[in-house]
Write a protein that holds these residues in place. Structure first.
Motif, short mmCIF file in Angstrom:
data_model
loop_
_atom_site.label_atom_id
_atom_site.label_comp_id
_atom_site.label_asym_id
_atom_site.label_seq_id
_atom_site.Cartn_x
_atom_site.Cartn_y
_atom_site.Cartn_z
N ALA A 50 1.48 5.25 -0.10
CA ALA A 50 1.26 3.93 0.49
C ALA A 50 0.92 4.04 1.97
O ALA A 50 0.03 3.33 2.47
CB ALA A 50 2.51 3.07 0.30
N LEU A 61 -3.20 -3.97 -0.45
CA LEU A 61 -2.49 -2.73 -0.76
C LEU A 61 -1.67 -2.97 -2.03
O LEU A 61 -0.68 -3.70 -2.01
CB LEU A 61 -1.60 -2.32 0.40
CG LEU A 61 -0.80 -1.02 0.24
CD1 LEU A 61 -1.72 0.15 -0.07
CD2 LEU A 61 0.02 -0.74 1.49
N SER A 106 0.46 -1.59 -5.35
CA SER A 106 1.23 -0.52 -6.00
C SER A 106 0.84 -0.47 -7.47
O SER A 106 0.87 -1.48 -8.17
CB SER A 106 2.73 -0.82 -5.87
OG SER A 106 3.48 0.10 -6.61
N ASP A 134 3.16 4.59 -6.39
CA ASP A 134 4.38 3.98 -5.86
C ASP A 134 5.25 5.02 -5.17
O ASP A 134 6.30 5.43 -5.67
CB ASP A 134 5.16 3.31 -7.00
CG ASP A 134 6.33 2.48 -6.47
OD1 ASP A 134 6.36 2.21 -5.26
OD2 ASP A 134 7.20 2.09 -7.27
N CYS A 150 0.30 -7.17 0.64
CA CYS A 150 1.01 -6.11 -0.09
C CYS A 150 1.50 -6.65 -1.43
O CYS A 150 2.00 -7.77 -1.51
CB CYS A 150 2.20 -5.60 0.72
SG CYS A 150 1.75 -4.91 2.33
N MET A 186 5.27 -1.40 -0.70
CA MET A 186 4.01 -1.32 0.04
C MET A 186 4.15 -1.95 1.42
O MET A 186 3.58 -1.46 2.40
CB MET A 186 2.90 -2.03 -0.75
CG MET A 186 2.61 -1.47 -2.13
SD MET A 186 1.96 0.24 -2.14
CE MET A 186 3.44 1.16 -2.66
#
Length: 355
Positions: A243, A189, A191, A238, A262, A267
């Motif tokens: 998220a 994940l 950002s 973001d 993350c 995140m």
């Protein structure tokens, strides 16, 4: 009622019984003035409540003993909150004050913030660049020859000094540790700026820290070879909403990841929220790792495994490098890369059902 005017240096000179030039030298600490005369002038200044014109003094000696710090907007971010304090503390210890501005990750705002710093006559500027490309506005001929040091991120211009961290190696280590525990379905994940919502496609334009984290994660997955059954990549705007939607989409896959990596704490928090909503247990039903340590990460139950960066050292090193450039601007650019550390905690555990 008319407000009384502030005392001037002429008033100080008259009260001390010296010439204007002598009073100026005595208060500014330059030239030859007898110690007794200095004491008499300073006593007169204190008695009148005189405050020197710092801007005029700075223009005379060619230094304002201030530096500019141009950073992104989110000071609640664990990294930027702490690194800003480190910068301010280190600058103060060296006799400098810090003027802070933010950019909201917008290059046009960064342009304006840098110009504001120059208008304030700062002696040098620390910049967290909004883009990997397009750094011409930070070069010497655009900043009146003022030294510039990039912080946390670097650009593609080798003419700029920078202080960053080895995020690529740190994130690679996190994947290696997860593979060693038996994880074979991996989720990432990330950002990313310039993304609307989230996507599974890697954007072309990424800031250097994000790109290095992605490269480290990917290198770990590639090195694992056929021990990795699947990879789920999500590049998210973001924001909490984006998220949360991104992590939810991974967990909704027919074969969801057993570990999620993350790219930052924003995140991570979104992931923890969704995981809790689904009644899943961190470190049992799913493992999780993030970049950047914080006090609450170790206090969380179970503790959050992290790729820790030396935050205070980043701020200290950036200030020291900038002050070196202020004192002697003739040096070639320097790129300082500080090491990261993987800290294993309970949020990363062997999968409940190894495949």
């Amino acid at each position: 009622m008319q407000k009384p005017s502030a005392p001037t240096i002429a008033d100080v000179a008259a009260a001390a019984g010296v010439s204007l030039a002598t009073a100026s030298r005595a208060l500014s600490g330059y030239g030859r003035v007898a110690a007794a005369t200095i004491d008499r002038v300073r006593d007169a200044a204190d008695g009148l409540g005189y405050r020197p014109n710092e801007l005029a003094r700075s223009m005379r000696i060619g230094s304002t003993t201030t530096i500019g710090l141009v950073v992104i907007a989110d000071f609640t971010n664990a990294f930027f909150d702490r690194v800003t304090k480190s910068i301010v503390d280190t600058a103060r210890a060296n006799g400098y004050q810090v003027i802070i501005s933010n950019t909201d990750e917008e290059i046009s705002v960064e342009f304006a913030a840098v110009q504001t710093m120059l208008d304030k006559q700062v002696d040098g500027i620390l910049v967290v660049p909004s883009l990997h490309e397009n750094s011409d506005h930070l070069l010497a001929d655009q900043v009146n020859g003022k030294p510039v040091v990039l912080l946390d991120r670097y650009t593609n211009d080798a003419r700029l000094s920078s202080v960053t961290t080895d995020d690529r190696l740190g994130t690679r280590r996190a994947v290696d540790e997860s593979i060693a525990l038996g994880h074979r379905r991996l989720g990432f994940l990330i950002s990313t700026v310039g993304v609307d919502g989230f996507t599974d496609r890697q954007p072309e334009a990424m800031i250097s820290t994000v790109r290095e984290r992605v490269e480290g994660f990917r290198a770990g997955a590639i090195a694992a070879g056929d021990r990795v059954l699947s990879e789920q990549w999500r590049f998210a705007q973001d924001s909490a909403e984006a998220a949360e939607s991104a992590i939810a989409s991974m967990l909704d896959e027919p074969h969801p990841p057993t570990v999620v990596f993350c790219s930052n704490n924003d995140m991570l928090i979104a992931s923890l929220r969704v995981i809790a909503q689904r009644g899943m247990r961190v470190g049992h039903d799913i493992s999780i790792v993030t970049v950047d340590d914080s006090p609450w990460a170790s206090a969380f139950s179970p503790g959050i495994a992290v790729v820790a960066r030396p935050v205070e050292e980043v701020g200290e090193s950036a200030v020291r490098l900038l002050l070196e450039r202020i004192a002697d601007p003739g040096h070639d650019p320097v790129m300082i890369t500080l090491p990261t550390e993987f800290i294993a905690r309970g949020s990363l555990a062997a999968p409940a059902s190894p495949e």
